[in-house]
Design a protein around this motif. Structure first.
Motif, PDB file in Angstrom:
ATOM      1  N   ASN A   1       0.809  -1.220   0.000  1.00 56.50           N
ATOM      2  CA  ASN A   1       0.000   0.000   0.000  1.00 56.50           C
ATOM      3  C   ASN A   1       0.845   1.274   0.000  1.00 56.50           C
ATOM      4  O   ASN A   1       0.285   2.373  -0.087  1.00 56.50           O
ATOM      5  CB  ASN A   1      -0.941   0.010   1.205  1.00 56.50           C
TER       6      ASN A   1
ATOM      7  N   HIS B   1       3.032   4.220  -1.373  1.00 52.92           N
ATOM      8  CA  HIS B   1       3.240   4.937  -2.633  1.00 52.92           C
ATOM      9  C   HIS B   1       3.929   6.260  -2.300  1.00 52.92           C
ATOM     10  O   HIS B   1       3.640   6.893  -1.280  1.00 52.92           O
ATOM     11  CB  HIS B   1       1.917   5.194  -3.355  1.00 52.92           C
ATOM     12  N   ASP B   2       4.826   6.677  -3.182  1.00 55.01           N
ATOM     13  CA  ASP B   2       5.570   7.933  -2.962  1.00 55.01           C
ATOM     14  C   ASP B   2       6.243   7.932  -1.592  1.00 55.01           C
ATOM     15  O   ASP B   2       6.263   8.962  -0.889  1.00 55.01           O
ATOM     16  CB  ASP B   2       4.652   9.141  -3.105  1.00 55.01           C
TER      17      ASP B   2
ATOM     18  N   GLY C   1       9.140  -1.912  -2.626  1.00 52.91           N
ATOM     19  CA  GLY C   1       8.321  -1.015  -3.435  1.00 52.91           C
ATOM     20  C   GLY C   1       9.096   0.081  -4.119  1.00 52.91           C
ATOM     21  O   GLY C   1       8.620   1.209  -4.230  1.00 52.91           O
TER      22      GLY C   1
ATOM     23  N   ARG D   1       7.490   2.167  -6.811  1.00 54.56           N
ATOM     24  CA  ARG D   1       6.492   3.170  -6.407  1.00 54.56           C
ATOM     25  C   ARG D   1       7.076   4.228  -5.486  1.00 54.56           C
ATOM     26  O   ARG D   1       6.368   5.130  -5.049  1.00 54.56           O
ATOM     27  CB  ARG D   1       5.325   2.483  -5.674  1.00 54.56           C
TER      28      ARG D   1
ATOM     29  N   LYS E   1       9.411   7.318  -3.833  1.00 51.67           N
ATOM     30  CA  LYS E   1       9.750   8.688  -4.213  1.00 51.67           C
ATOM     31  C   LYS E   1      11.243   8.954  -4.074  1.00 51.67           C
ATOM     32  O   LYS E   1      11.823   9.716  -4.849  1.00 51.67           O
ATOM     33  CB  LYS E   1       8.961   9.671  -3.335  1.00 51.67           C
TER      34      LYS E   1
END
Length: 335
Positions: free
Chosen positions: A107, A109-110, A170, A173, A175
Motif C-alpha cells: 500500500n 506509494h511515494d 516497493g 512506487r 519517491k
C-alpha cells in the motif's frame, strides 16, 4: 500479547512447581523417602510414565498418591495444553504479522526507502517520523531490523544491494531512497540497482572516502554527502560565524512542534502560474513566510519580493505553522 504469554508461562510454571513441591513433601513426610526419592516418585506419578513404585506404599501413602495422581496429571495436561496453545498462537501471530507487513508495503506509494539502520539511517528515520513521511527500512542485520520494528517503523530483513529486495520494498512506487550502508561499494551497488529499476527515483547517499563521491554520482546518486567534510566546515563556521550556525541549527531543529520549514511545488493546474507571490500570500492569508523560490529553470531567488511571478514547477521554500503551510500547499496544488 506479550503480557498474556508471560502471565500464562508464569501460571504454568507455578502450578507445576507447586505440584512437585507438594508431592515431594508428602512422600517425604508420609513414607519417609529421601528428598530425591520423593521428588522422583512425584515426577514419575504426574508424568504418567508408568514406572513402578520405588518401594511398596503404605495405606496412607496410597491415599495421598491417589489424590496426587488426580491433581498432578490434571495439572500436567493443562500445562501441556497451554504450552501447545501458546506455540500455535505464536505461529499464527508470526504468520499474520508477515501478511500484515506485506500488505502495508504493497500500500506504500511515494514513500522513502532507507537502506541501512545504522547511525545515519536511524537519524534519517527519526526525521521522517517527525515529519510523518511514509518510509521503509531495509537492513540485512536481524537485530537492527528488529530494533526498527520495535520502534514502530516498517522494516524488512533483506540485502538492499539485491534487486529483489528493492522490489519487495516497493522501489518502483517509491519517491526517494537513502543509501546509508557502511561501505561505499555497497552503496554503489544499491544506487545502480535502484536507478536501473526506477530511473525517476531520487537517490541520496553518504560517502566515507571523498574519492568515491564522483563514482557514486556517475552511478546515479542525485546527492552525495561527505560527513567529514560537512563536519569540518561546520566546526570552522562555528568559530567564524557562530550566530549564523546557531540560527541555522535553530531553524532546523528547534522551531517547535507547530513551526516548521517545508518546500512546496507549484502545480501546473489552474491559473496560478500567472499570479505573483504577493497575490498568493494575500490569497492564503495565513502568515507563511517565503524564504526562497527555486525556479524550474534552476535559479534560486532568496527573500523574494511580492512582485515575483510564480510559475508551474517552481518550488517555494517556506516557514510557518504547519496548518498555514498545509493551506498554502492546497492552494499551490489544487488550483
Amino acid at each position: 500479547m506479550a503480557d498474556r504469554l508471560i502471565r500464562r508461562f508464569t501460571l504454568i510454571t507455578g502450578v507445576l512447581g507447586f505440584t512437585l513441591a507438594l508431592g515431594t513433601a508428602g512422600f517425604r513426610l508420609i513414607e519417609g523417602f529421601s528428598w530425591f526419592d520423593a521428588f522422583y516418585m512425584t515426577l514419575t506419578t504426574i508424568t504418567t510414565v508408568g514406572y513402578q513404585e520405588i518401594r511398596a506404599l503404605s495405606h496412607a501413602g496410597r491415599v495421598f498418591n491417589s489424590f496426587l495422581i488426580l491433581f498432578g496429571v490434571t495439572a500436567m495436561f493443562l500445562a501441556v495444553g497451554a504450552m501447545t496453545q501458546t506455540i500455535i498462537e505464536l505461529e499464527l501471530q508470526d504468520s499474520y504479522g508477515k501478511r500484515r507487513k506485506r500488505r502495508m508495503i504493497e500500500n506504500l506509494h511515494d514513500h522513502f526507502i532507507v537502506c541501512g539502520f545504522g547511525r545515519v539511517g536511524r537519524n534519517a528515520c527519526a526525521e521522517f517520523e517527525r515529519t510523518k513521511a511514509p518510509f521503509l527500512v531495509i537492513d540485512r542485520d536481524e537485530q537492527r531490523a528488529a530494533r526498527a520494528t520495535n520502534a514502530g517503523m516498517l522494516a524488512i530483513i533483506a540485502d538492499a544491494t539485491q534487486d529483489d529486495s528493492l522490489r519487495r520494498a516497493g522501489v518502483l512506487r517509491a519517491k526517494g531512497l537513502i543509501a546509508a550502508l557502511a561501505s561505499d561499494a555497497e552503496n554503489l551497488f544499491i544506487i545502480l540497482s535502484a536507478k536501473a529499476l526506477n530511473p525517476k527515483l531520487t537517490v541520496v547517499t553518504r560517502v566515507t572516502e571523498e574519492e568515491a563521491g564522483e563514482k557514486l554520482r556517475r552511478a546515479g546518486a542525485d546527492t552525495v554527502l561527505t560527513p567529514y567534510t560537512m563536519a569540518g566546515r561546520q566546526l570552522a563556521d562555528t568559530l567564524l560565524r557562530p550566530h549564523v550556525v546557531e540560527f541555522l541549527d535553530f531553524a532546523r531543529s528547534n522551531l517547535g512542534q507547530e513551526i516548521t520549514m517545508e518546500e512546496v511545488c507549484v502545480s501546473s493546474k489552474g491559473e496560478l502560474r500567472r499570479r505573483t507571490l504577493g497575490e498568493l500570500l494575500r490569497l492564503q492569508r495565513s502568515g507563511a513566510i517565503v524564504l526562497a523560490i527555486r525556479q524550474q529553470r534552476g535559479e534560486t531567488i532568496f527573500n523574494p519580493s511580492p512582485d515575483v511571478e510564480i510559475s508551474a514547477g517552481d518550488f517555494l521554500i517556506v516557514m510557518g505553522k504547519r496548518s498555514s503551510l498545509k493551506e498554502l500547499e492546497q492552494i499551490l496544488t489544487n488550483q
